[in-house]
Scaffold this motif. Structure first.
Motif, short mmCIF file in Angstrom:
data_model
loop_
_atom_site.label_atom_id
_atom_site.label_comp_id
_atom_site.label_asym_id
_atom_site.label_seq_id
_atom_site.Cartn_x
_atom_site.Cartn_y
_atom_site.Cartn_z
N ARG A 120 0.84 -1.21 0.00
CA ARG A 120 0.00 0.00 0.00
C ARG A 120 0.87 1.25 0.00
O ARG A 120 0.62 2.20 -0.76
N ILE A 121 1.89 1.26 0.86
CA ILE A 121 2.81 2.39 0.90
C ILE A 121 3.46 2.59 -0.45
O ILE A 121 3.58 3.72 -0.95
N TRP A 122 3.88 1.49 -1.05
CA TRP A 122 4.57 1.59 -2.34
C TRP A 122 3.65 2.18 -3.42
O TRP A 122 4.06 3.08 -4.16
N TRP A 123 2.44 1.68 -3.51
CA TRP A 123 1.52 2.17 -4.54
C TRP A 123 1.19 3.65 -4.34
O TRP A 123 1.14 4.43 -5.32
N LEU A 124 0.98 4.06 -3.10
CA LEU A 124 0.61 5.45 -2.85
C LEU A 124 1.79 6.40 -3.06
O LEU A 124 1.60 7.55 -3.45
N ALA A 125 3.01 5.93 -2.78
CA ALA A 125 4.18 6.74 -3.09
C ALA A 125 4.40 6.82 -4.60
O ALA A 125 4.80 7.87 -5.13
N SER A 126 4.13 5.72 -5.29
CA SER A 126 4.25 5.71 -6.75
C SER A 126 3.30 6.72 -7.38
O SER A 126 3.61 7.34 -8.40
N ALA A 127 2.12 6.87 -6.78
CA ALA A 127 1.14 7.81 -7.33
C ALA A 127 1.67 9.24 -7.35
O ALA A 127 1.40 10.00 -8.28
N GLY A 128 2.45 9.61 -6.32
CA GLY A 128 3.03 10.95 -6.29
C GLY A 128 3.97 11.17 -7.46
O GLY A 128 3.99 12.23 -8.09
N LYS A 129 4.78 10.16 -7.79
CA LYS A 129 5.68 10.25 -8.93
C LYS A 129 4.89 10.35 -10.24
O LYS A 129 5.26 11.07 -11.16
N PHE A 130 3.78 9.60 -10.29
CA PHE A 130 2.93 9.62 -11.49
C PHE A 130 2.41 11.04 -11.75
O PHE A 130 2.47 11.53 -12.88
N PHE A 131 1.91 11.69 -10.71
CA PHE A 131 1.37 13.04 -10.88
C PHE A 131 2.47 14.03 -11.29
O PHE A 131 2.22 14.96 -12.06
N GLY A 132 3.69 13.81 -10.78
CA GLY A 132 4.79 14.68 -11.17
C GLY A 132 5.04 14.64 -12.66
O GLY A 132 5.13 15.67 -13.34
N GLY A 133 5.17 13.42 -13.21
CA GLY A 133 5.38 13.29 -14.66
C GLY A 133 4.19 13.76 -15.46
O GLY A 133 4.32 14.43 -16.49
N LEU A 134 2.98 13.43 -14.99
CA LEU A 134 1.76 13.79 -15.70
C LEU A 134 1.64 15.30 -15.87
O LEU A 134 1.45 15.80 -16.99
N ILE A 135 1.78 16.03 -14.78
CA ILE A 135 1.51 17.47 -14.81
C ILE A 135 2.61 18.23 -15.54
O ILE A 135 2.33 19.12 -16.35
N ILE A 136 3.86 17.89 -15.28
CA ILE A 136 4.96 18.63 -15.89
C ILE A 136 4.98 18.42 -17.41
O ILE A 136 5.14 19.38 -18.18
N PHE A 137 4.80 17.19 -17.85
CA PHE A 137 4.85 16.94 -19.30
C PHE A 137 3.56 17.39 -19.97
O PHE A 137 3.57 17.76 -21.15
N MET A 138 2.45 17.37 -19.24
CA MET A 138 1.20 17.90 -19.78
C MET A 138 1.34 19.39 -20.07
O MET A 138 0.79 19.91 -21.05
N THR A 139 2.08 20.08 -19.21
CA THR A 139 2.30 21.51 -19.41
C THR A 139 3.01 21.78 -20.74
O THR A 139 2.75 22.79 -21.40
N GLY A 140 3.91 20.86 -21.12
CA GLY A 140 4.59 21.02 -22.40
C GLY A 140 3.62 21.02 -23.57
O GLY A 140 3.80 21.78 -24.53
N VAL A 141 2.58 20.19 -23.50
CA VAL A 141 1.57 20.16 -24.56
C VAL A 141 0.67 21.38 -24.47
O VAL A 141 0.23 21.94 -25.48
N ALA A 142 0.37 21.81 -23.24
CA ALA A 142 -0.53 22.95 -23.04
C ALA A 142 0.11 24.29 -23.43
O ALA A 142 -0.61 25.26 -23.69
N LEU A 143 1.44 24.36 -23.47
CA LEU A 143 2.12 25.64 -23.70
C LEU A 143 1.67 26.38 -24.96
O LEU A 143 1.40 27.60 -24.89
N PRO A 144 1.59 25.73 -26.13
CA PRO A 144 1.13 26.49 -27.30
C PRO A 144 -0.28 27.07 -27.14
O PRO A 144 -0.56 28.17 -27.62
N LEU A 145 -1.15 26.33 -26.45
CA LEU A 145 -2.50 26.84 -26.22
C LEU A 145 -2.49 28.02 -25.25
O LEU A 145 -3.20 29.01 -25.45
N LEU A 146 -1.68 27.89 -24.20
CA LEU A 146 -1.54 28.98 -23.23
C LEU A 146 -0.93 30.21 -23.89
O LEU A 146 -1.30 31.35 -23.59
N ALA A 147 0.03 29.98 -24.78
CA ALA A 147 0.68 31.10 -25.46
C ALA A 147 -0.33 31.88 -26.31
O ALA A 147 -0.31 33.12 -26.35
N LYS A 148 -1.20 31.15 -26.98
CA LYS A 148 -2.22 31.80 -27.80
C LYS A 148 -3.26 32.49 -26.93
O LYS A 148 -3.68 33.62 -27.20
#
Length: 482
Positions: free
Chosen positions: A19-47
């Motif tokens: 349980r500890i492992w899965w819940l700690a893994s989730a934090g890493k998942f959100f880190g990659g998800l949000i930071i790399f999602m921002t890369g895709v969102a940047l052109p839209l935000l720029a416009k």
């Protein structure tokens, strides 16, 4: 069976450990998800917000600035207030600011919300590592910590995929809001689940709370059939950390035994984050620039921005899946080959991938896109096999328990300085000096990372965290000798 003849049952790791492992893994998942999602969102935000190169840099770097602040100011608090408490607080902050960013009415609110998300993710860097490594046997530690860290790559790949899905449904500038909104409910679910994990027994013992540590360890090791049948912990004269986080930083630097560990944990992380986050966030931007060489129809229109962003995101997805492959191989090899060897090898391989990107124009205009993609794929594979995963693993292993969160937080903070710097200057330099010159600088920083790792090497593969002796670890980088 166990040493005393008790049958092992179906698995050695308990339900609480998983349980500890899965819940700690989730934090890493959100880190990659949000930071790399921002890369895709940047052109839209720029416009949407009419961003220039400096505006691009602000939006892309503000989350990383939050990572720096979170790892520095909050991560070290796990030494004072406990691993579990910070494990919860960071998820509260993340969930709240995901709501704010998805509803942001203007650029200022957006920047503040992205900063808040970064603070939460920064706190998670040391806290998630420690709550895993202090709850799992040494023989599993390397692959389990890296297994959790691999979810950052899974999150990055998922972020690209989710962004593509949102763009196909909402073909307008509002798509970026839905990208972030998708993460709100999963984040809240992880927050609730984290209430039901136990505190680190190692931290409790070091804090002098032996009885609480015994109860925590009993819950952690609860299994059928019962083993161990009785848990007895010796008294410890330790006290909770009461000084400021920055006082602990100074102690790490002044103490000869921890100074080497601090340099090893921090400087290579700084150097690898310069390239990893620069390339990772701006892969869609780099590819979009290549697409613009071949498509000029309706350039600048909303339809063009969205279509170009979809095409660039598809290219980024092709590149980013190598992050997953690289970290999976790191999980298999880290305990066998050793952290130091993989980190050096990975830095050199990443430099080769970047150099291929530098040389891409010499292969002709028709082949330039393919060569750039190959170079970026090799870079992603090698950086996750080596420095991106190993720096995270090393930082949580080379410090003593009473300073482990502060040390790991300091290393993460310095790493995020590199990420933040490159995220801000990358779009400015990309516009002014071009892709080849920028990638050439990253080649040099990657090779420098390999040199620093060798000079300050401390191998921790197979070492019990309760028995870490920095004086002995300084002398070797060979896990077999250890």
């Amino acid at each position: 069976m166990w040493a005393d003849g008790t049958p092992v049952g179906s698995a050695q790791m308990t339900a609480m450990q998983w349980r500890i492992w899965w819940l700690a893994s989730a934090g890493k998942f959100f880190g990659g998800l949000i930071i790399f999602m921002t890369g895709v969102a940047l052109p839209l935000l720029a416009k949407r917000f009419d961003l220039d190169a400096v505006g691009y840099g602000l939006v892309s770097s503000v989350t990383l600035f939050g990572l720096f602040v979170g790892a520095t100011a909050l991560g070290g608090l796990a030494d004072r207030y406990g691993r579990k408490r910070m494990f919860l607080i960071e998820m509260v902050v993340l969930t709240l600011f995901l709501v704010v960013v998805s509803l942001a009415p203007n650029l200022i609110v957006l920047l503040l919300a992205l900063f808040g998300i970064g603070v939460a993710l920064g706190c998670d860097y040391p806290t998630a590592h420690l709550i895993i490594s202090e709850s799992i046997p040494s023989r599993h530690r390397g692959r389990m910590v890296l297994g959790a860290f691999s979810f950052q790559a899974v999150g990055a790949f998922s972020g690209i995929g989710i962004s593509l899905g949102v763009l196909t449904v909402f073909e307008d500038l509002s798509a970026w809001r839905w990208m972030y909104a998708v993460a709100i409910l999963p984040a809240f679910a992880i927050l609730v689940a984290r209430f039901f994990v136990v505190e680190s027994a190692q931290w409790l013992v070091k804090s002098g709370n032996v009885e609480h540590a015994r109860l925590s360890l009993s819950r952690l090791l609860k299994r059928e059939p019962v083993y161990p049948t009785d848990i007895s912990l010796s008294e410890h004269d330790g006290k909770p950390v009461t000084g400021s986080t920055f006082a602990s930083f100074r102690e790490l630097i002044r103490n000869k035994e921890t100074r080497r560990a601090t340099i090893l944990a921090s400087v290579p992380w700084f150097l690898q984050d310069i390239s990893t986050f620069g390339v990772g966030i701006f892969t869609p931007l780099v590819l979009s620039g290549l697409f613009d060489k071949t498509t000029t129809q309706h350039k600048g229109s909303i339809a063009h921005v969205v279509a170009d962003d979809i095409q660039a995101a598809q290219g980024a997805a092709l590149v980013d899946w190598m992050l997953v492959v690289g970290v999976l191989l790191a999980i298999l090899l880290s305990d066998r080959v050793g952290r130091i060897k993989l980190q050096i090898f990975g830095f050199i391989g990443a430099a080769i991938g970047l150099f291929i990107g530098v040389m891409a124009p010499s292969f002709g205009a028709n082949n330039e896109m393919i060569v750039v993609l190959c170079g970026l794929m090799l870079f992603n594979f090698m950086t996750n096999l080596g420095p991106n995963s190993q720096t995270y693993l090393i930082a949580g292993e080379v410090f003593p328990t009473e300073h482990r969160a502060v040390g790991a937080g300091l290393a993460a903070s310095i790493g995020k300085l590199g990420a933040m710097s490159t995220a801000f200057v990358f779009p400015i330099f990309l516009a002014s000096v071009g892709r080849e010159a920028l990638l050439s600088v990253l080649v040099v920083t990657s090779l420098l990372g390999a040199v620093v790792t060798w000079l300050y090497r401390i191998e921790t593969a197979g070492i019990n965290l309760e028995e870490v002796d920095l004086k002995e670890l300084e002398q070797t980088s060979d896990p077999q000798a250890l």
